[in-house]
Design a protein around this motif. Sequence first.
Motif, short mmCIF file in Angstrom:
data_model
loop_
_atom_site.label_atom_id
_atom_site.label_comp_id
_atom_site.label_asym_id
_atom_site.label_seq_id
_atom_site.Cartn_x
_atom_site.Cartn_y
_atom_site.Cartn_z
N GLY A 75 7.22 -5.55 0.11
CA GLY A 75 8.23 -6.58 -0.16
C GLY A 75 9.41 -6.08 -0.96
O GLY A 75 10.47 -6.71 -0.99
N CYS A 76 9.24 -4.93 -1.63
CA CYS A 76 10.35 -4.29 -2.36
C CYS A 76 9.97 -2.82 -2.57
O CYS A 76 8.90 -2.38 -2.13
N VAL A 77 10.83 -2.08 -3.27
CA VAL A 77 10.58 -0.64 -3.38
C VAL A 77 9.40 -0.30 -4.28
O VAL A 77 8.93 0.84 -4.29
N LYS A 78 8.87 -1.26 -5.01
CA LYS A 78 7.79 -0.94 -5.96
C LYS A 78 6.53 -0.41 -5.28
O LYS A 78 5.77 0.35 -5.87
N ALA A 79 6.31 -0.78 -4.05
CA ALA A 79 5.21 -0.20 -3.25
C ALA A 79 3.83 -0.42 -3.87
O ALA A 79 3.04 0.51 -3.99
N CYS A 80 3.54 -1.64 -4.26
CA CYS A 80 2.24 -1.93 -4.89
C CYS A 80 1.07 -1.61 -3.96
O CYS A 80 0.02 -1.18 -4.41
N ALA A 81 1.24 -1.84 -2.66
CA ALA A 81 0.10 -1.66 -1.75
C ALA A 81 -0.16 -0.20 -1.43
O ALA A 81 -1.29 0.19 -1.15
N HIS A 82 0.89 0.62 -1.46
CA HIS A 82 0.71 2.00 -1.00
C HIS A 82 1.86 2.86 -1.54
O HIS A 82 2.93 2.92 -0.93
N PRO A 83 1.65 3.52 -2.68
CA PRO A 83 2.75 4.29 -3.27
C PRO A 83 3.13 5.55 -2.48
O PRO A 83 4.23 6.06 -2.64
N GLY A 84 2.27 6.00 -1.59
CA GLY A 84 2.54 7.24 -0.87
C GLY A 84 3.39 7.05 0.37
O GLY A 84 3.92 5.97 0.64
N ALA A 85 3.50 8.13 1.14
CA ALA A 85 4.30 8.09 2.38
C ALA A 85 3.48 7.47 3.51
O ALA A 85 2.25 7.47 3.49
N ALA A 86 4.18 6.92 4.50
CA ALA A 86 3.53 6.43 5.72
C ALA A 86 4.41 6.84 6.89
O ALA A 86 5.60 7.14 6.72
N ASP A 87 3.82 6.86 8.10
CA ASP A 87 4.65 7.20 9.26
C ASP A 87 5.79 6.19 9.42
O ASP A 87 6.92 6.55 9.71
N LEU A 88 5.48 4.92 9.22
CA LEU A 88 6.53 3.88 9.27
C LEU A 88 6.42 3.04 8.01
O LEU A 88 5.40 2.38 7.78
N THR A 89 7.46 3.07 7.19
CA THR A 89 7.50 2.26 5.98
C THR A 89 8.61 1.23 6.11
O THR A 89 9.74 1.56 6.48
N LEU A 90 8.28 -0.02 5.82
CA LEU A 90 9.25 -1.11 5.91
C LEU A 90 9.41 -1.71 4.52
O LEU A 90 8.42 -2.07 3.87
N VAL A 91 10.63 -1.80 4.07
CA VAL A 91 10.89 -2.28 2.71
C VAL A 91 11.74 -3.54 2.78
O VAL A 91 12.87 -3.51 3.31
N GLY A 92 11.22 -4.64 2.26
CA GLY A 92 11.94 -5.91 2.33
C GLY A 92 13.28 -5.84 1.61
O GLY A 92 13.37 -5.30 0.50
N ARG A 93 14.29 -6.35 2.29
CA ARG A 93 15.61 -6.46 1.65
C ARG A 93 16.33 -7.68 2.23
O ARG A 93 16.66 -7.70 3.40
N ALA A 94 16.46 -8.72 1.38
CA ALA A 94 17.16 -9.95 1.76
C ALA A 94 16.66 -10.52 3.09
O ALA A 94 17.45 -10.89 3.96
#
Length: 427
Positions: A359-378
């Motif tokens: 939901g934001c850059v804080k990455a509570c669920a998974h701090p590491g890298a993923a093949d596809l990362t989606l970051v909520g913005r507006a």
Amino acid sequence: MSDPTRKELRRGWCPSTLKPMETGDGWLVRLHPPGARLTPAGLRRVAALAAEHGNGLIEISARANLQIRGVTPASHPVLVERLLAQGLLDEHEGDGPQRLTLVSPLAEEAGGLIDALALAKRIEAQGRTVSGLPPKFSIIVDDGGSCSLDTIPCDLRVVGIAEGLAALGLADRRWHGPLPQAEAAAAAQSIQQGFAHLRRAAPESVRRLRDLSDAALATLTHLPQITAPAPRPAPQRAGLVAMADDCFAALVALPFGRCEAATLDRLAEAVASESDIRFSPWRGLAFRGLDRAAADRLLTLARNLGLIVADDDPRLSVQACAGSPACSRAEAPTMVDAARLAEAAADLLARGVSLHASGCVKACAHPGAADLTLVGRAGHYDVVIGGTTRDKPIATLDLPALLARLQPGQDIQARLAGAVRKAGPRG
Ligand code: SF4
């Protein structure tokens, strides 16, 4: 206890039972049941307390912790009092920031080479005497049996490599041993003390064990360096598992780690009182000590309740945080969107692609890298390929556009399929 503040939302801070974290739907209370296990009656009591003193939602984190959501400043003291009175908290709750160790939910019964539970208990006790460790310092105690924890990241790994013998993995880069399991807790404590000392000398640059150079890691133990233990097949994360003595375990995972307290109550109500319930890093529960018919019945019930009971369920390969409206920092409804993304990307997920919706850059669920990362913005998502929430996005898309780009022949699909070809399918 003072109110949790936004300052405490900084990276690296961990909530606990006594020190909850403020989120969009109230306080998040993390609890560690004694021995990292519950009876069915204990799980029902936790579910009842979550409904009475929280908003009725329960999570299991990627570190196999139970979390009660939606607690308020008024309900928190009563919740803690009742958890303590009902024996649902570890006796050392509050002594440290969080539990240090993680053990397989099938420990003791899946062909283990060391007694991981007893060793984890000693490591917890000795680790509490070490000051200066980062709040998220984690130690995996893996008995070397069939339920491998190889893919779960940690700072220090203690793995059974032969009957009664363990190896120590530092930052998953450097291996030392072998040593008798009776000596492993002291060796782990010595490594923690050495790391805390190095960290005090350079607190800005040394946050986790992995930040140390190989030469610095080598100073933390006098044990000889050895080659890494041979990798084991990926463990079963959901479904029916045959155990010793004609017993079975039913592994049930929560979609994205969350469900209604009433759902857990239904599961706990359905199993016999002597069943033993452990928590898994695949955000689920292991109901152990069942006969075959009882395990089958429980898995059917769990499936009907919308939970994950099959190892090939695409939702197991997706990490998603609480998102909006549950979290006040969230800029997208990740939990709802993740289910549609899992469905759209099911073929890629089955081939080993990892997907993280944050939901934001804080990455509570998974701090590491993923093949596809989606970051909520507006209300949209920044799309990162092969990186973390803090890496540069290739595009910003709304959900329908994202779902369309995940269809066969589309650009994001093609790039992810390319990543699978390079890495090879997951075994
Ligand atoms: S990552 Fe998700 S749960 Fe964590 S603060 Fe951001 S929106 Fe909230």
